[in-house]
Motif scaffolding. Sequence first.
Motif, mmCIF file in Angstrom:
data_model
loop_
_atom_site.group_PDB
_atom_site.id
_atom_site.type_symbol
_atom_site.label_atom_id
_atom_site.label_comp_id
_atom_site.label_asym_id
_atom_site.label_seq_id
_atom_site.Cartn_x
_atom_site.Cartn_y
_atom_site.Cartn_z
ATOM 1 N N SER A 18 0.925 -1.359 0.168
ATOM 2 C CA SER A 18 -0.127 -0.179 -0.265
ATOM 3 C C SER A 18 1.174 1.523 0.359
ATOM 4 C CB SER A 18 -0.788 -0.846 1.279
ATOM 5 O OG SER A 18 -0.223 -0.412 2.046
ATOM 6 N N ALA A 19 1.998 1.271 0.604
ATOM 7 C CA ALA A 19 2.988 2.734 1.399
ATOM 8 C C ALA A 19 4.162 2.316 -0.540
ATOM 9 C CB ALA A 19 3.535 2.512 2.436
ATOM 10 N N LYS A 20 4.281 1.327 -1.193
ATOM 11 C CA LYS A 20 5.320 0.777 -2.194
ATOM 12 C C LYS A 20 6.554 1.124 -1.456
ATOM 13 C CE LYS A 20 2.102 2.329 -6.644
ATOM 14 N NZ LYS A 20 0.735 2.737 -5.493
ATOM 15 N N HIS A 21 6.408 -0.253 -0.731
ATOM 16 C CA HIS A 21 8.047 0.478 0.368
ATOM 17 C C HIS A 21 8.258 -1.046 0.521
ATOM 18 C CE1 HIS A 21 10.367 2.128 3.264
ATOM 19 N NE2 HIS A 21 10.329 1.150 3.762
ATOM 20 N N LEU A 22 9.631 -1.084 0.315
ATOM 21 C CA LEU A 22 10.289 -1.890 0.876
ATOM 22 C C LEU A 22 11.402 -1.781 1.556
ATOM 23 C CD1 LEU A 22 11.785 -4.633 -1.508
ATOM 24 C CD2 LEU A 22 10.705 -2.827 -2.181
ATOM 25 N N SER A 23 12.040 -2.492 2.896
ATOM 26 C CA SER A 23 13.114 -2.819 3.616
ATOM 27 C C SER A 23 13.857 -4.222 3.339
ATOM 28 C CB SER A 23 13.090 -1.853 4.600
ATOM 29 O OG SER A 23 11.520 -3.406 5.606
ATOM 30 N N LEU A 24 14.854 -3.490 4.101
ATOM 31 C CA LEU A 24 16.048 -4.774 4.078
ATOM 32 C C LEU A 24 16.438 -4.795 5.622
ATOM 33 C CD1 LEU A 24 17.416 -7.497 3.336
ATOM 34 C CD2 LEU A 24 19.512 -5.419 2.513
ATOM 35 N N HIS A 25 16.400 -5.395 6.528
ATOM 36 C CA HIS A 25 16.773 -5.253 7.934
ATOM 37 C C HIS A 25 17.981 -6.755 8.096
ATOM 38 C CE1 HIS A 25 12.956 -3.749 9.913
ATOM 39 N NE2 HIS A 25 13.309 -3.307 8.417
ATOM 40 N N ILE A 26 19.370 -6.280 8.323
ATOM 41 C CA ILE A 26 20.092 -7.027 8.576
ATOM 42 C C ILE A 26 20.295 -7.004 9.878
ATOM 43 C CG2 ILE A 26 22.272 -7.810 8.059
ATOM 44 C CD1 ILE A 26 22.433 -5.730 6.197
ATOM 45 N N VAL A 27 20.031 -7.981 10.426
ATOM 46 C CA VAL A 27 20.211 -7.962 11.938
ATOM 47 C C VAL A 27 21.126 -9.666 12.888
ATOM 48 C CG1 VAL A 27 19.050 -7.904 14.445
ATOM 49 C CG2 VAL A 27 17.815 -6.975 13.270
ATOM 50 N N PRO A 28 22.369 -9.450 13.581
ATOM 51 C CA PRO A 28 23.511 -8.022 13.516
ATOM 52 C C PRO A 28 23.961 -7.506 12.561
ATOM 53 C CG PRO A 28 23.508 -10.277 14.743
ATOM 54 C CD PRO A 28 22.659 -10.736 13.966
ATOM 55 N N SER A 29 24.058 -6.479 12.849
ATOM 56 C CA SER A 29 24.666 -6.552 11.613
ATOM 57 C C SER A 29 26.723 -6.982 11.652
ATOM 58 C CB SER A 29 25.454 -4.660 11.098
ATOM 59 O OG SER A 29 23.693 -4.407 11.176
ATOM 60 N N GLN A 30 27.459 -7.080 10.803
ATOM 61 C CA GLN A 30 28.737 -7.588 10.649
ATOM 62 C C GLN A 30 28.933 -6.425 9.987
ATOM 63 O OE1 GLN A 30 28.840 -11.487 9.313
ATOM 64 N NE2 GLN A 30 27.391 -12.121 11.778
ATOM 65 N N PRO A 31 30.699 -6.472 10.168
ATOM 66 C CA PRO A 31 31.522 -5.458 9.593
ATOM 67 C C PRO A 31 32.113 -5.978 7.727
ATOM 68 C CG PRO A 31 33.009 -6.049 11.855
ATOM 69 C CD PRO A 31 31.394 -6.958 11.536
ATOM 70 N N GLY A 32 31.213 -7.533 7.570
ATOM 71 C CA GLY A 32 31.301 -8.020 6.531
ATOM 72 C C GLY A 32 30.520 -7.786 5.507
ATOM 73 N N ASP A 33 29.857 -7.309 6.202
ATOM 74 C CA ASP A 33 28.351 -6.195 5.234
ATOM 75 C C ASP A 33 28.375 -5.577 5.033
ATOM 76 O OD1 ASP A 33 25.960 -7.652 8.008
ATOM 77 O OD2 ASP A 33 26.630 -9.144 6.378
ATOM 78 N N SER A 34 29.983 -5.029 5.360
ATOM 79 C CA SER A 34 29.554 -3.543 4.358
ATOM 80 C C SER A 34 29.753 -3.285 2.729
ATOM 81 C CB SER A 34 31.729 -2.410 4.895
ATOM 82 O OG SER A 34 31.035 -2.458 6.542
ATOM 83 N N ALA A 35 29.210 -3.119 1.986
ATOM 84 C CA ALA A 35 28.807 -3.531 0.867
ATOM 85 C C ALA A 35 27.932 -2.082 -0.003
ATOM 86 C CB ALA A 35 28.483 -4.007 0.643
ATOM 87 N N VAL A 36 27.888 -2.131 -1.112
ATOM 88 C CA VAL A 36 26.612 -0.631 -1.423
ATOM 89 C C VAL A 36 25.030 -2.261 -1.850
ATOM 90 C CG1 VAL A 36 25.939 0.088 -3.858
ATOM 91 C CG2 VAL A 36 27.962 0.363 -2.671
ATOM 92 N N TYR A 37 24.078 -1.905 -1.457
ATOM 93 C CA TYR A 37 23.102 -2.606 -1.586
ATOM 94 C C TYR A 37 22.149 -2.240 -2.562
ATOM 95 C CZ TYR A 37 25.007 -5.489 2.558
ATOM 96 O OH TYR A 37 25.761 -6.331 3.366
#
Lengths: 115, 114
Positions: free
Chosen positions: A69-88
């Motif tokens: 309805s909001a035309k919205h999506l989100s990506l949650h990363i839990v827990p975040s790790q240094p190796g997750d550093s990147a462009v999404y």
Amino acid sequence: DQQVKQNSPSLSVQEGRISILNCDYTNSMFDYFLWYKKYPAEGPTFLISISSIKDKNEDGRFTVFLNKSAKHLSLHIVPSQPGDSAVYFCAASERYGGATNKLIFGTGTLLAVQP
Amino acid sequence: DAMVIQNPRYQVTQFGKPVTLSCSQTLNHNVMYWYQQKSSQAPKLLFHYYDKDFNNEADTPDNFQSRRPNTSFCFLDIRSPGLGDAAMYLCATSRGTGVREKLFFGSGTQLSVL
């Protein structure tokens, strides 16, 4: 006209905390959404996807939420790790003839996870 | 490992001098794509091949051409590069063009035009 928008060019998060990356879209005909992750000097790689008939899809530390309805999506990363550093990159699948679909990408969000 | 390989990693060309970028794949995928990504912009689809069937995006300039001589290889030809064509060029493959198809990308070729 940008049909898939990622309004935050960058995000910085502490290790162990939650990262939330947001994506908005304008085309209500999009029916499948994907997230790709890109490290420097590498091509984007598929991370997680969600169909428009669902509102949540989970894969390990990664969860994608869809609010049609909001035309919205989100990506949650839990827990975040240094190796997750990147462009999404957020991407939406658009049907444009017969059984042919193509991906429309957003501009990407650079996530930096601080140790 | 099966993969998508792009050569060269960096390419420098002169204004107006034709240039060819290469992509090969060992995934045996039916579809090969070329995307252009300019700095801080979204990757933009230029064209794709389904087998030998070429599909051009409506807004892809005529300056950009492509060839796919066999399943494994696909080339992007820029006939007369302009300064505005400096970008990262990403090759990708997929098994098909269905809505749930995932794309597999190469590392890209960064093109500079002097």
